[in-house]
Write a protein that holds these residues in place. Sequence first.
Motif, mmCIF file in Angstrom:
data_model
loop_
_atom_site.group_PDB
_atom_site.id
_atom_site.type_symbol
_atom_site.label_atom_id
_atom_site.label_comp_id
_atom_site.label_asym_id
_atom_site.label_seq_id
_atom_site.Cartn_x
_atom_site.Cartn_y
_atom_site.Cartn_z
ATOM 1 N N ASP A 7 -37.493 41.946 1.321
ATOM 2 C CA ASP A 7 -36.146 42.230 0.854
ATOM 3 C C ASP A 7 -35.832 41.381 -0.373
ATOM 4 O OD1 ASP A 7 -33.524 43.241 0.784
ATOM 5 O OD2 ASP A 7 -32.780 41.610 2.050
ATOM 6 N N ASN A 8 -35.475 42.073 -1.467
ATOM 7 C CA ASN A 8 -34.989 41.402 -2.663
ATOM 8 C C ASN A 8 -35.979 40.349 -3.195
ATOM 9 O OD1 ASN A 8 -33.079 41.268 -4.668
ATOM 10 N ND2 ASN A 8 -31.840 39.726 -3.646
ATOM 11 N N GLU A 9 -37.273 40.707 -3.216
ATOM 12 C CA GLU A 9 -38.307 39.791 -3.706
ATOM 13 C C GLU A 9 -38.831 40.263 -5.052
ATOM 14 O OE1 GLU A 9 -41.382 38.566 -0.984
ATOM 15 O OE2 GLU A 9 -40.068 38.866 0.747
ATOM 16 N N GLU A 10 -39.394 39.337 -5.822
ATOM 17 C CA GLU A 10 -40.038 39.662 -7.084
ATOM 18 C C GLU A 10 -41.536 39.443 -6.964
ATOM 19 O OE1 GLU A 10 -37.100 39.266 -10.900
ATOM 20 O OE2 GLU A 10 -38.566 37.686 -10.562
ATOM 21 N N PHE A 11 -42.270 40.418 -7.492
ATOM 22 C CA PHE A 11 -43.723 40.339 -7.525
ATOM 23 C C PHE A 11 -44.114 40.383 -9.001
ATOM 24 C CE2 PHE A 11 -42.386 42.174 -3.562
ATOM 25 C CZ PHE A 11 -43.174 41.535 -2.616
ATOM 26 N N ILE A 12 -44.669 39.288 -9.520
ATOM 27 C CA ILE A 12 -44.935 39.166 -10.951
ATOM 28 C C ILE A 12 -46.434 38.996 -11.199
ATOM 29 C CG2 ILE A 12 -44.445 37.822 -13.040
ATOM 30 C CD1 ILE A 12 -41.804 36.959 -11.665
ATOM 31 N N LYS A 13 -46.960 39.853 -12.069
ATOM 32 C CA LYS A 13 -48.362 39.797 -12.519
ATOM 33 C C LYS A 13 -49.351 39.766 -11.359
ATOM 34 C CE LYS A 13 -47.442 37.715 -17.009
ATOM 35 N NZ LYS A 13 -47.733 36.620 -17.931
ATOM 36 N N TYR A 26 -40.465 47.774 1.262
ATOM 37 C CA TYR A 26 -40.023 46.912 0.172
ATOM 38 C C TYR A 26 -38.626 47.388 -0.213
ATOM 39 C CZ TYR A 26 -44.906 45.483 -0.150
ATOM 40 O OH TYR A 26 -46.161 44.987 0.129
ATOM 41 N N ASP A 27 -37.620 46.552 0.032
ATOM 42 C CA ASP A 27 -36.230 46.928 -0.198
ATOM 43 C C ASP A 27 -35.646 46.068 -1.319
ATOM 44 O OD1 ASP A 27 -33.683 47.935 0.059
ATOM 45 O OD2 ASP A 27 -33.575 47.629 2.221
ATOM 46 N N GLN A 28 -35.182 46.714 -2.376
ATOM 47 C CA GLN A 28 -34.587 46.045 -3.537
ATOM 48 C C GLN A 28 -35.526 44.993 -4.139
ATOM 49 O OE1 GLN A 28 -30.663 44.683 -2.441
ATOM 50 N NE2 GLN A 28 -29.843 46.764 -2.431
ATOM 51 N N CYS A 29 -36.799 45.337 -4.239
ATOM 52 C CA CYS A 29 -37.789 44.432 -4.821
ATOM 53 C C CYS A 29 -38.074 44.828 -6.265
ATOM 54 C CB CYS A 29 -39.084 44.466 -4.008
ATOM 55 S SG CYS A 29 -38.897 43.780 -2.346
#
Length: 190
Positions: A7-13, A26-29
């Motif tokens: 929930d509300n996570e960022e996945f970068i590179k 995956y909710d609001q990611c």
Amino acid sequence: MIDNYFDNEEFIKIDFTTTQIKKGEYDQCRFLNCNFEGIHASNIQFVECEFIDCNFSNTIVKDTAFKDVIFEKCKIIGVKFNEVDPFLLQFQFTDCQLNLSSFYQLKIPNTPFVKCNLEEVDFAETILANALFDQSDLKNAIFDRTNLEKADFRTAYNFNINPEENKLKGARFSRNNIDGLLIDSGVLLE
């Protein structure tokens, strides 16, 4: 039962070709500059997610849910969206490459395609009522028994749509691109 919930996570590179994506919801990611190329992303739920600068080329999305999902500046070549979970399916595309992808028989009214490359995309039998094709290249895109009622093509280009084979009531075109309607029907503008 959902395997994993994010929930509300960022996945970068993240390179999901080497780090396996976890099945689940995956909710609001937000996914920024991630690589999904050629992976199996099946049976995953993406709800109100954003994908920015991601590579989805040839990704397998069988039974994957895209509910109110935004794709921006993504490379999405050869994806069979016609295999996704159709329940509450809703997405928008901005500045994306969608060449050779398929939306065959999907119900995706109101979908915006803004500044997208849609070369050879399969829209056959798709419901695209009220869709927006803003500044998008539709070279060799397939429109066959497609519902394009009230769709906006005013700034689209390189399309070839046969009015006798598609539903076009209320669709909008500009004087600059109206010839894309007439190529198949044998009618020419003077």
